[in-house]
Design an enzyme around this catalytic site. Structure first.
Site, PDB file in Angstrom:
ATOM      1  N   LYS A 149       1.600  13.302  -0.240  1.00  0.00           N
ATOM      2  CA  LYS A 149       0.163  13.281  -0.414  1.00  0.00           C
ATOM      3  C   LYS A 149      -0.219  12.188  -1.406  1.00  0.00           C
ATOM      4  CE  LYS A 149       1.484  16.968  -2.585  1.00  0.00           C
ATOM      5  NZ  LYS A 149       2.528  16.360  -3.443  1.00  0.00           N
TER       6      LYS A 149
ATOM      7  N   ARG B 196      -4.063   1.540 -10.943  1.00  0.00           N
ATOM      8  CA  ARG B 196      -5.251   0.698 -11.112  1.00  0.00           C
ATOM      9  C   ARG B 196      -5.353  -0.390 -10.051  1.00  0.00           C
ATOM     10  NH1 ARG B 196      -5.897  -0.845 -17.433  1.00  0.00           N
ATOM     11  NH2 ARG B 196      -7.550  -2.118 -16.479  1.00  0.00           N
TER      12      ARG B 196
END
Length: 336
Positions: free
Chosen positions: A100, A170
């Site tokens: 996931k 990020r």
């Protein structure tokens, strides 16, 4: 025909920390063998194989997918590569357990589901929470009406860290941000209990790179139920959750996605703690054992989908994550 003793032969795709944790979990299960590992680096595959005593090391994902001695492949790459990696395995005829968040978006998820169904192959999202004994017990408690009709759910998951701009969390190209990495847990938790929401609202703070580092989500259902959810990689949380019903509430003080207990509160009655009966020194690895055991069970029974982690539920979660991502203004290269 169901053969409960047939040995299931696993391949591991990728060699990072979660791949190592899952391999250790597999090696603790009976009638289960880790027979191959694949990486984009032959050196990394060989080192991983030597570390865990795995017989075959493949220097590419395609080589692992083509290994006829593998029954099922665990895809442990960052989620930006799930569509490609899981797709390779399905196209080669391998069953797949994919980490996931399942993919970057619902379109990619739908493509994997279609590929598996066209080929009659097993496919499952590695949503370990759904396979956890206490979460299965939670569903029984709620189905029995112990707290009445659900009116609200709250859940949050977060941790703090100093992540440089190039870190995957990020990096938009790697599906960065708190939503897919952490938000998938509270969203999946809420939708396990209430299904796909009828209304979605969200707000987030974005990094300079354009991914979310702190996100709040409100889901609503036509029944009148609501869920308030959060995810962040700017602050530590204990991962608490509360489910409030018309006749009581259930609280998880911490770790709602791999709990060791929950407490039922009902008016006029003493709080009732429901505990995990099995002992484990490593709760995360223990939880991985449950999802691995469910995959083994399904394969031995000839099932192409797990009733605990149904593909329709995975697709519904991905649709919710897509909507949240659009609301908070996060985009990934090449993804609508």
């Amino acid at each position: 025909m169901n053969d409960g003793t047939r040995t299931i032969r696993w391949g591991i795709l990728a060699t990072g920390g979660i791949a190592a944790d899952f391999t250790r979990a597999l090696q603790s299960l009976p009638n289960t063998e880790v027979v191959a590992v694949g990486s984009r680096s032959a050196e990394a595959a060989k080192a991983f194989a030597e570390r865990f005593g795995i017989p075959r090391a493949h220097g590419s994902w395609a080589e692992l997918a083509a290994d006829d001695g593998v029954d099922v492949v665990y895809v442990a790459t960052p989620h930006s590569a799930h569509r490609i990696a899981a797709g390779l395995c399905l196209e080669a005829g391998r069953a797949v357990l994919c980490e996931k968040a399942f993919t970057l978006d619902a379109r990619e998820a739908g493509e994997l589901v279609e590929s598996a169904r066209d080929r009659g192959l097993f496919l499952m999202e590695a949503m370990w929470t759904y396979c956890h004994p206490l979460i299965r017990r939670l569903r029984e408690v709620i189905a029995a009406g112990e707290i009445g009709e659900i009116r609200s759910i709250s859940a949050a998951f977060g941790f703090a860290g100093e992540f440089p701009p190039e870190h995957r969390l990020r990096d938009p190209a790697q599906g960065g941000g708190a939503l897919l990495d952490l938000g998938v847990y509270p969203v999946s938790f809420a939708q396990l209990l209430l299904g796909e929401p009828d209304a979605i609202r969200a707000w987030a703070h974005l990094t300079p790179e354009g991914v979310d580092d702190n996100t709040g989500i409100v889901l609503g259902w036509n029944s009148g139920a609501v869920a308030t959810l959060g995810c962040t990689f700017t602050a530590d949380t204990d991962a608490p959750a509360t489910i409030t019903g018309t006749r009581g509430r259930i609280e998880f003080a911490d770790g709602f996605f791999y709990p060791d207990r929950f407490v039922i509160h009902r008016p006029g009655r003493e709080p009732q703690a429901v505990l995990l009966t099995e002992a484990t020194a490593d709760p995360e690895r223990g939880t991985m054992r449950h999802e691995a055991a469910e995959v083994n069970r399904c394969l031995r029974a000839g099932e192409t989908e797990s009733p605990l982690v149904p593909l329709a539920g995975t697709l519904a979660v991905m649709r919710t994550l897509d909507t949240v991502r659009a609301l908070i203004g996060v985009t990934y290269p090449g993804v609508d």
